[in-house]
Motif scaffolding. Sequence first.
Motif, PDB file in Angstrom:
ATOM      1  N   SER A  46       7.353  68.588  68.459  1.00 12.13           N
ATOM      2  CA  SER A  46       5.984  68.587  68.987  1.00 12.13           C
ATOM      3  C   SER A  46       5.613  70.008  69.337  1.00 12.13           C
ATOM      4  O   SER A  46       6.477  70.849  69.594  1.00 12.13           O
ATOM      5  N   HIS A  78      -9.126  59.666  62.026  1.00  7.70           N
ATOM      6  CA  HIS A  78      -9.236  60.064  63.432  1.00  7.70           C
ATOM      7  C   HIS A  78     -10.047  59.029  64.196  1.00  7.70           C
ATOM      8  O   HIS A  78     -10.721  58.189  63.603  1.00  7.70           O
ATOM      9  N   LYS A  84     -10.580  60.507  74.623  1.00  4.17           N
ATOM     10  CA  LYS A  84      -9.395  61.027  73.942  1.00  4.17           C
ATOM     11  C   LYS A  84      -9.641  61.066  72.439  1.00  4.17           C
ATOM     12  O   LYS A  84     -10.210  60.150  71.867  1.00  4.17           O
ATOM     13  N   ARG A  86      -7.790  61.354  68.769  1.00  7.50           N
ATOM     14  CA  ARG A  86      -6.520  61.203  68.053  1.00  7.50           C
ATOM     15  C   ARG A  86      -6.802  61.452  66.575  1.00  7.50           C
ATOM     16  O   ARG A  86      -7.684  60.834  65.996  1.00  7.50           O
ATOM     17  N   TYR A  88      -4.869  61.597  62.845  1.00  7.68           N
ATOM     18  CA  TYR A  88      -3.678  61.200  62.097  1.00  7.68           C
ATOM     19  C   TYR A  88      -3.568  62.067  60.851  1.00  7.68           C
ATOM     20  O   TYR A  88      -4.557  62.321  60.167  1.00  7.68           O
ATOM     21  N   ILE A  94       0.707  63.318  64.373  1.00  7.50           N
ATOM     22  CA  ILE A  94      -0.431  62.813  65.153  1.00  7.50           C
ATOM     23  C   ILE A  94      -0.812  63.863  66.179  1.00  7.50           C
ATOM     24  O   ILE A  94       0.044  64.410  66.875  1.00  7.50           O
ATOM     25  N   ASP A  96      -2.975  64.341  69.559  1.00  9.16           N
ATOM     26  CA  ASP A  96      -3.661  63.699  70.676  1.00  9.16           C
ATOM     27  C   ASP A  96      -4.233  64.795  71.560  1.00  9.16           C
ATOM     28  O   ASP A  96      -3.507  65.718  71.951  1.00  9.16           O
ATOM     29  N   ASP A  98      -7.672  65.940  74.497  1.00 15.17           N
ATOM     30  CA  ASP A  98      -8.853  65.654  75.305  1.00 15.17           C
ATOM     31  C   ASP A  98     -10.058  65.882  74.397  1.00 15.17           C
ATOM     32  O   ASP A  98     -10.182  66.932  73.770  1.00 15.17           O
ATOM     33  N   GLY A 104      -4.453  69.690  73.308  1.00 11.39           N
ATOM     34  CA  GLY A 104      -3.561  68.553  73.172  1.00 11.39           C
ATOM     35  C   GLY A 104      -2.232  68.943  72.576  1.00 11.39           C
ATOM     36  O   GLY A 104      -1.817  70.098  72.637  1.00 11.39           O
TER      37      GLY A 104
END
Length: 180
Positions: A46, A78, A84, A86, A88, A94, A96, A98, A104
């Motif tokens: 990450s 998305h 939020k 997100r 993809y 992924i 994630d 704000d 994020g």
Amino acid sequence: MKKLTNRGLHRDIAYFYLGLIIAFSFSGIILNHRQDWYPMNYVYDSKPFELQIPEDTKELTKEYIISKTEDVGKYDGHRVREGKLRVYFKGNAIFDADATTGKGIIEFKRKVPIIGHSMYLHKSTNNFWVWYSDIFGVAMLVIAITGVMIPMGKKGFKARGWKLAVLGMIIPILFLIFFS
């Protein structure tokens, strides 16, 4: 030609489906505990990431996101939900963040070998696999019925097996009544 017996039918169907019974057993147990451990997608890396969010959120389109994330990976979809964002990416990445600040984290995920892949059997909607799984379900019924009909004397279905079968049916029925 040999006579077809309950015992033989029970045994041969069980032999044929042994691998699928084992795979479904493991993946079913894991699916029951997916909130604790989900081997279909474990995070192996990450990193923080920030996406510049446009002033007008209507401009936060597929094309906009693709133009800002080309170096991350191939866009796969998305959504914006409850503040939020997100995004993809193909290959199980992924992002994630704000939805107002764009700050994020990107998580890179992969499947746990063998176990994660066997879970695909439980979740697949492939037409061939759906039919094969339906046939497997019927085979499980045949295994259950022929198993009950195999004579076993003092420990057979008529002697004590029916009590265990009734108990085994009562537990799911009570669960459905009180918890569904």
